[in-house]
Design an enzyme around this catalytic site. Structure first.
Site, PDB file in Angstrom:
ATOM      1  N   HIS A 244       0.819  -1.219   0.000  1.00  0.00           N
ATOM      2  CA  HIS A 244       0.000   0.000   0.000  1.00  0.00           C
ATOM      3  C   HIS A 244       0.855   1.272   0.000  1.00  0.00           C
ATOM      4  O   HIS A 244       0.796   2.091  -0.906  1.00  0.00           O
ATOM      5  CB  HIS A 244      -0.869   0.066   1.258  1.00  0.00           C
TER       6      HIS A 244
HETATM    7  C1  BDR Z   1      -3.099   0.896   5.354  1.00  0.00           C
HETATM    8  O1  BDR Z   1      -3.317   0.465   6.692  1.00  0.00           O
HETATM    9  C2  BDR Z   1      -2.130  -0.062   7.243  1.00  0.00           C
HETATM   10  O2  BDR Z   1      -2.392  -1.311   7.759  1.00  0.00           O
HETATM   11  C3  BDR Z   1      -1.088  -0.072   6.138  1.00  0.00           C
HETATM   12  O3  BDR Z   1       0.171   0.288   6.655  1.00  0.00           O
HETATM   13  C4  BDR Z   1      -1.600   0.953   5.157  1.00  0.00           C
HETATM   14  O4  BDR Z   1      -1.142   2.250   5.481  1.00  0.00           O
HETATM   15  C5  BDR Z   1      -3.833  -0.027   4.404  1.00  0.00           C
HETATM   16  O5  BDR Z   1      -5.202  -0.015   4.666  1.00  0.00           O
END
Ligand code: BDR
Ligand code: CA
Length: 314
Positions: A244
């Site tokens: 992500h």
């Molecule tokens: C986001 O939430 C966190 O768990 C990850 O680091 C990312 O920023 C994804 O939904």
């Protein structure tokens, strides 16, 4: 030669946050990282600030200023994600104890002071955790909003809807009030929602390429990805883990890898059922003013090539 873009990373590491920070540190031609500010999110603040220091040290950058920001969302109780990232937030490899010090200044003050000190329009904020620090900074010092070059954030979803609830993505869900302030601020915003990050999936080949770098960074990243992957492969049946947060930094390095639409995005802050939903007018069915570049797709081959190439430098 273009001058590198000055950025502040606001983060809650998180294995994918770690890769984002490493990518930024490995890319001095395009990115001038002014500081890293930790926020409570995936795990509580004492761990996210410690993890931020571990990551900077791993990249040989113990000189990077790391700050602790807010330890709880603006109005709500903190929700964490140990079920994804493990107890430390960076589960996977054996973690070293960081030796570099945390800065004494509060992270929100650092954000405000930096935006006031640097020429207007030259500092980009890169929030890759809940938006608490940015929301508090904008609320406390509204004069800084027009000085922000861009906010490039990871959060939200339209087609992929939710990962922490059926309707909401984690970063926005944890602090919807802060997200609401940011999306209504008028600052230029680029969003990396789950719609794109779920297309940036690691593969066994990529993990083995990273291992084959045979560096400390390569082994740590491979081991973080191995750990992180199990959650998404079990939940979504996907082939690998979505990286992500590195999408934000990759976008700053090579925006041509990504495509999206400039649309209206608003945050649900009242409904219990859909709290933290990013209501994104992807199809242009309202006349609400566009306020964000909402990214929908990525050239994943180019993205992973860039990552490997840059991580090899560390
Ligand atoms: C986001 O939430 C966190 O768990 C990850 O680091 C990312 O920023 C994804 O939904
Ligand atoms: Ca994150």
């Amino acid at each position: 030669m273009t001058t590198p873009r000055k950025i502040i990373i606001d983060t809650d590491p998180g294995q994918d946050d770690a890769v984002a920070i490493l990518l930024a540190l490995a890319s001095p031609e395009e990115i001038d990282l002014l500081g890293v500010v930790a926020v409570a999110g995936n795990v509580p603040l004492p761990l996210t600030e410690k993890n931020s220091r571990i990551i900077c040290e791993l990249a040989g950058r113990s000189d990077m200023p790391v700050f602790a920001g807010c330890d709880a969302p603006m109005k709500r109780k903190l929700v964490t994600a140990e079920h994804v990232h493990g107890k430390t937030g960076l589960d996977g490899p054996q973690l070293p104890e960081p030796t570099m010090q945390l800065q004494a200044q509060h992270g929100v003050d650092f954000i405000i002071e930096t935006l006031r000190a640097e020429p207007a329009g030259t500092v980009t904020l890169v929030p890759i955790g809940p938006l608490t620090n940015i929301g508090v900074a904008f609320r406390r010092a509204p004069d800084i909003i027009e000085r922000v070059q861009e906010v490039v954030l990871m959060g939200g979803a339209y087609f992929e809807v939710g990962n922490i609830t059926p309707a909401a993505e984690f970063n926005i869900y944890v602090d919807p009030e802060a997200a609401d302030i940011v999306f209504k601020s008028g600052a230029p915003i680029t969003v990396m929602p789950l719609d794109v990050t779920h297309k940036a999936l690691t593969s066994a080949k990529w993990i083995s390429d990273v291992k084959a770098l045979d560096t400390n960074v390569g082994h740590m990243v491979a081991s973080w990805t191995d750990f992180f992957e199990r959650f998404d492969t079990e939940k979504y049946g996907s082939q690998g883990a979505p990286l992500h947060d590195p999408c934000t930094i990759a976008y700053l390095i090579d925006p041509g890898l990504f495509q999206g639409r400039f649309i209206n995005v608003e945050i649900e802050t009242t409904s219990e059922l859909t709290l933290g939903m990013t209501v994104a007018d992807w199809w242009g069915v309202t006349d609400r003013e566009p306020n964000a570049m909402f990214i929908g797709s990525v050239n994943d081959t180019g993205f992973f090539r860039l990552l490997t190439e840059r991580l090899a430098r560390l």
